[in-house]
Motif scaffolding. Structure first.
Motif, PDB file in Angstrom:
ATOM      1  N   ALA A  49      62.614 119.112  16.361  1.00 26.90           N
ATOM      2  CA  ALA A  49      61.998 119.290  14.825  1.00 26.90           C
ATOM      3  C   ALA A  49      60.861 118.953  14.766  1.00 26.90           C
ATOM      4  CB  ALA A  49      63.311 118.586  14.035  1.00 26.90           C
ATOM      5  N   ILE A  50      60.350 119.675  13.668  1.00 26.29           N
ATOM      6  CA  ILE A  50      59.159 119.322  13.309  1.00 26.29           C
ATOM      7  C   ILE A  50      59.106 119.330  11.817  1.00 26.29           C
ATOM      8  CG2 ILE A  50      58.315 121.772  13.456  1.00 26.29           C
ATOM      9  CD1 ILE A  50      55.365 120.781  14.231  1.00 26.29           C
ATOM     10  N   ASP A  51      58.471 118.242  11.126  1.00 24.92           N
ATOM     11  CA  ASP A  51      58.411 118.090   9.869  1.00 24.92           C
ATOM     12  C   ASP A  51      57.096 118.744   9.037  1.00 24.92           C
ATOM     13  OD1 ASP A  51      57.556 114.710   9.260  1.00 24.92           O
ATOM     14  OD2 ASP A  51      56.225 116.259   9.612  1.00 24.92           O
ATOM     15  N   TRP A  52      56.925 118.787   7.778  1.00 29.30           N
ATOM     16  CA  TRP A  52      56.070 119.585   7.100  1.00 29.30           C
ATOM     17  C   TRP A  52      54.454 119.202   7.509  1.00 29.30           C
ATOM     18  CZ3 TRP A  52      52.598 117.086   4.128  1.00 29.30           C
ATOM     19  CH2 TRP A  52      52.769 115.782   3.756  1.00 29.30           C
ATOM     20  N   SER A  53      54.580 118.022   7.887  1.00 31.01           N
ATOM     21  CA  SER A  53      53.193 117.306   8.314  1.00 31.01           C
ATOM     22  C   SER A  53      53.019 117.370   9.863  1.00 31.01           C
ATOM     23  CB  SER A  53      53.197 115.849   7.759  1.00 31.01           C
ATOM     24  OG  SER A  53      53.989 115.028   8.731  1.00 31.01           O
ATOM     25  N   GLY A  54      53.786 117.749  10.519  1.00 28.95           N
ATOM     26  CA  GLY A  54      53.652 118.039  11.949  1.00 28.95           C
ATOM     27  C   GLY A  54      54.134 116.993  12.790  1.00 28.95           C
ATOM     28  N   VAL A  55      54.823 116.055  12.130  1.00 26.36           N
ATOM     29  CA  VAL A  55      55.655 115.017  13.106  1.00 26.36           C
ATOM     30  C   VAL A  55      56.790 115.465  13.791  1.00 26.36           C
ATOM     31  CG1 VAL A  55      56.878 112.872  12.974  1.00 26.36           C
ATOM     32  CG2 VAL A  55      55.055 113.218  11.714  1.00 26.36           C
ATOM     33  N   THR A  56      56.881 115.354  15.035  1.00 21.87           N
ATOM     34  CA  THR A  56      57.931 116.017  15.835  1.00 21.87           C
ATOM     35  C   THR A  56      58.797 114.956  16.426  1.00 21.87           C
ATOM     36  OG1 THR A  56      56.418 115.578  17.789  1.00 21.87           O
ATOM     37  CG2 THR A  56      56.277 117.537  16.810  1.00 21.87           C
ATOM     38  N   TYR A  57      59.983 115.376  16.646  1.00 19.79           N
ATOM     39  CA  TYR A  57      61.275 114.905  17.149  1.00 19.79           C
ATOM     40  C   TYR A  57      62.070 115.558  18.193  1.00 19.79           C
ATOM     41  CZ  TYR A  57      60.501 112.850  12.495  1.00 19.79           C
ATOM     42  OH  TYR A  57      59.960 112.436  11.468  1.00 19.79           O
ATOM     43  N   TYR A  58      62.226 114.920  19.392  1.00 19.84           N
ATOM     44  CA  TYR A  58      62.726 115.645  20.238  1.00 19.84           C
ATOM     45  C   TYR A  58      64.263 114.736  20.826  1.00 19.84           C
ATOM     46  CZ  TYR A  58      58.427 117.605  20.965  1.00 19.84           C
ATOM     47  OH  TYR A  58      57.232 118.506  20.535  1.00 19.84           O
TER      48      TYR A  58
END
Length: 121
Positions: A49-58
């Protein structure tokens, strides 16, 4: 709202694919965007996933091999998949959510149709 996923296909192990998910609507940048997958006989699982600011999660199984990104200009989220393994074979679903912590479990999450990824050994 529509989420149109594309880019699935069949490749050999070790290969790469890039999935795209084009979203309609005027507020794409507000949302968390992500990918889930469902392998035959298994439950749907979180991939990235990626939030609105570009922080990513895997998810752990894909860390270091998959990269999620987004383009808020053309309202598209991407999943670059490399070093693919047969275990990555699944239908991949794009998702739009307002909550990263509970993505996939909210009543107002919006799912796109899936795109099939098949990895042969």
């Amino acid at each position: 709202v529509q989420l149109q996923a594309s880019g699935g296909g069949s490749v050999q192990a070790g290969g790469s694919l890039r999935l795209s998910c084009a979203a309609s609507g005027r507020t794409f940048s507000r949302y968390v965007m992500g990918w889930f997958r469902q392998a035959p006989g298994k439950k749907r699982e979180f991939v990235a996933a990626i939030d609105w600011s570009g922080v990513t999660y895997y998810a752990t199984p894909v860390k270091g091999r998959f990269t999620i990104s987004r383009n808020n200009t053309n309202d598209t989220v991407y999943l670059q998949m490399s070093s693919l393994e047969p275990e990555d074979t699944a239908i991949y679903y794009c998702i739009r959510s307002l909550r990263i912590a509970t993505i996939g479990g909210n009543e107002d999450d919006y799912w796109g149709q899936g795109t099939l990824v098949t990895i042969s050994s």
